[in-house]
Design an enzyme around this catalytic site. Structure first.
Site, PDB file in Angstrom:
ATOM      1  N   SER A  29      44.837  -6.686  64.235  1.00  0.00           N
ATOM      2  CA  SER A  29      44.818  -5.459  64.030  1.00  0.00           C
ATOM      3  C   SER A  29      42.682  -4.926  63.686  1.00  0.00           C
ATOM      4  O   SER A  29      42.721  -3.456  63.815  1.00  0.00           O
ATOM      5  CB  SER A  29      45.356  -5.107  62.702  1.00  0.00           C
ATOM      6  OG  SER A  29      45.013  -5.765  62.153  1.00  0.00           O
ATOM      7  N   TYR A  30      42.177  -5.936  63.174  1.00  0.00           N
ATOM      8  CA  TYR A  30      40.919  -5.403  62.834  1.00  0.00           C
ATOM      9  C   TYR A  30      40.389  -4.853  64.367  1.00  0.00           C
ATOM     10  O   TYR A  30      39.519  -4.107  64.211  1.00  0.00           O
ATOM     11  CB  TYR A  30      40.652  -6.673  62.311  1.00  0.00           C
ATOM     12  CG  TYR A  30      40.256  -6.734  61.017  1.00  0.00           C
ATOM     13  CD1 TYR A  30      42.092  -6.314  60.484  1.00  0.00           C
ATOM     14  CD2 TYR A  30      39.530  -6.304  59.861  1.00  0.00           C
ATOM     15  CE1 TYR A  30      41.555  -6.197  58.779  1.00  0.00           C
ATOM     16  CE2 TYR A  30      39.389  -6.983  58.279  1.00  0.00           C
ATOM     17  CZ  TYR A  30      41.168  -6.643  57.937  1.00  0.00           C
ATOM     18  OH  TYR A  30      41.334  -6.978  56.854  1.00  0.00           O
TER      19      TYR A  30
END
Lengths: 355, 355
Positions: A148-149
């Site tokens: 997700s980063y």
């Protein structure tokens, strides 16, 4: 087009003027990211995608341009001549006519900004009756592999609390650190990242049969075609571990202790980087990890680096980062954090004199 | 495998011994030719193909090997340790167990020899409980683009008269001049050829909406996925024109005169070679043509060469050939002719010091 016009009259069809413009043709497109490319009998191409941050570019000389979509799932932004991006959200089956184009040379870039994971959509190309202009090929290529980063999950949210709809609409993968870094260097990029996935363990242990390493070989998430292409980036940046380590182990998981999980992670991560390096021996690798979870992620990545160095790999480094404001959805990096991360990578690559 | 064994007893299944051999795994395969590669959840790969003369290679140390097929259309030959080929015809869904393997290191090569055009089949890989051995990667790559001559249409027939079944069973694409040339140089090869097709016109004008240039972009004949890969041959040999010119024009065709057909052929052929060269600027191109049809084919190819040279292209030559016995089906090149053609190309490439 005369024949078609006559035929349509015979059949009594009403045809919109845009359909019989004499020489509307698909313009050549430069594609960034993994796509399944298909071609129709008339030579027109279509591009199916599911990974984040794919983009399509073209250039032409004239005043007319439309974009053909077949995607009711994703949000896009359109950048004409480097101007501010225009949002095109969930276009569905649509011919989007670019408004207010003056006559002259134009460069156009369509960027996917949303994350849909297992869904895929299709871009059916740029169309114009004007003359295409050749885009210069980029000499630099960079790949980002992550979670997700790297996706930019909720990075433009004004709140850490987000429901599904808010998360969807406040994710802009093009503002995540990967595209920011790539654009700084005018490099082509792939963002092979998917929220919630890890090296051996996904967020809170969900979908134990899957992992980012398991998704990585495929062109799309939805089918099982292996991605084979001439993509050969000079730099590969990997950021995986947040999902492996950010939650305590549940009783039903396959690791009995935290140490077992760590060892599994270190082993599989090391093998993954080695396999990438075998396919691309000249690439510079960068492993990234935050100082979160009391340094557990970074400590394991440091051991991966140690293993890789011990095996003789030279072009690999580790960037440990801290100081994020995590103002994105669900305590994820904000667009400001993304700029901080991009600046770290840019500085690192400048120091290494990669480009 | 213990778990599975217990489970099967509980359920009362009878399982053949080969199914519970402890560690049967798919061996890594080297693939020659265009395939659509897919991967199952267990990591095993499958290869779908329709172009002629694809091949699969592996090596292992031990005494057990099976090949998994899903193809009831094609004929294959299997070559173990360089011995004489063994025929495997239309295997269907079959696990083919290689008989009489002594313990030790083995190299194995499966070759598709038949032509099926619009059908595709799937090879599901090599399986063994023995240890894989790494195959050395070849440094040389060569591509052949053509029609029935390049396919090896009926080349091992003992008669020029062939029905469909005879044609099918007397085609051995691996004995056509392309694979013979490639094997002489120990080069990987692709045979992107299809019988009956031409540059602008197919045999006797059939299927006017199609051409070899139209088929060329695709991974398979049956779907519309564009072939994108890191295939970058050092040599590209093209032989197209026999179908364009070997029959008189029919009244319903789009060229009113022979000259119109010739001009169209010269123009499209020139553009095709240029487009291949743009993708592969360092490749050496060889255009081939017979002296058939009173030299009409060769005369047009000579003009294509002239165009290409005039446009600044340097790495392109023309081989005009004659003296074939045409003892294959329907007056096609025999296996002897194939050797003659291969010798011409080999000599040419040696003179050019390509390798």
């Amino acid at each position: 087009m005369k024949k078609f016009f006559q035929y349509s009259l015979l059949c009594g069809f009403a045809i919109a003027p845009s359909l019989w413009a004499a020489d509307v043709q698909q313009l050549p497109a430069h594609v960034g990211g993994r796509v399944l490319e298909s071609m129709a009998a008339d030579g027109s191409k279509a591009y199916e995608y599911s990974w984040p941050a794919v983009y399509f570019e073209t250039a032409f000389n004239g005043d007319s341009l439309s974009l053909k979509f077949d995607d009711d799932q994703n949000n896009f932004q359109l950048i004409v001549d480097g101007a501010a991006p225009v949002a095109i959200n969930k276009p569905g089956k649509q011919d989007y006519q670019v408004p207010n184009l003056s006559a002259g040379k134009h460069t156009v870039r369509l960027e996917k900004i949303s994350e849909t994971q297992s869904n895929s959509g299709r871009f059916l190309g740029f169309y114009s009756d004007d003359k295409p202009v050749k885009l210069p090929a980029r000499k630099r290529q960079i790949e980002f592999i992550g979670d997700s980063y790297t996706v930019g999950y909720g990075n433009v949210s004004s709140s850490r609390e987000c429901n599904d709809a808010q998360l969807f609409s406040t994710t802009n993968s093009q503002l995540a650190f990967g595209p920011l870094t790539a654009k700084h260097f005018n490099a082509d990029y792939q963002i092979n990242a998917s929220s919630g996935f890890g090296i051996v363990r996904n967020y809170n242990g969900h979908s134990p049969e899957k992992s980012l390493i398991g998704l990585y070989p495929f062109t799309l998430h939805a089918n099982n075609f292996v991605y084979n292409s001439n993509w050969q980036p000079q730099v590969v940046v990997i950021g995986l571990g947040t999902n492996d380590f950010s939650t305590p182990l549940n009783a039903n998981e396959r690791w009995k202790t935290r140490e077992e999980l760590q060892q599994d992670y270190i082993h599989k991560y090391t093998e993954f980087v080695k396999s990438l390096q075998r396919k691309n021996p000249k690439a510079e690798f960068v492993l990234m990890a935050s100082d979160h979870v009391n340094g557990e992620i970074a400590n394991q990545v440091a051991k991966v680096l140690e293993n890789l160095k011990a095996s003789g790999m030279k072009r690999v480094d580790f960037i440990k980062f801290s100081g994020l404001d995590l103002q994105g959805c669900h305590w994820h990096p904000s667009a400001k954090d993304d700029q901080l991360l991009a600046d770290l990578i840019i500085k690192h690559l400048q120091n290494k004199k990669v480009w």
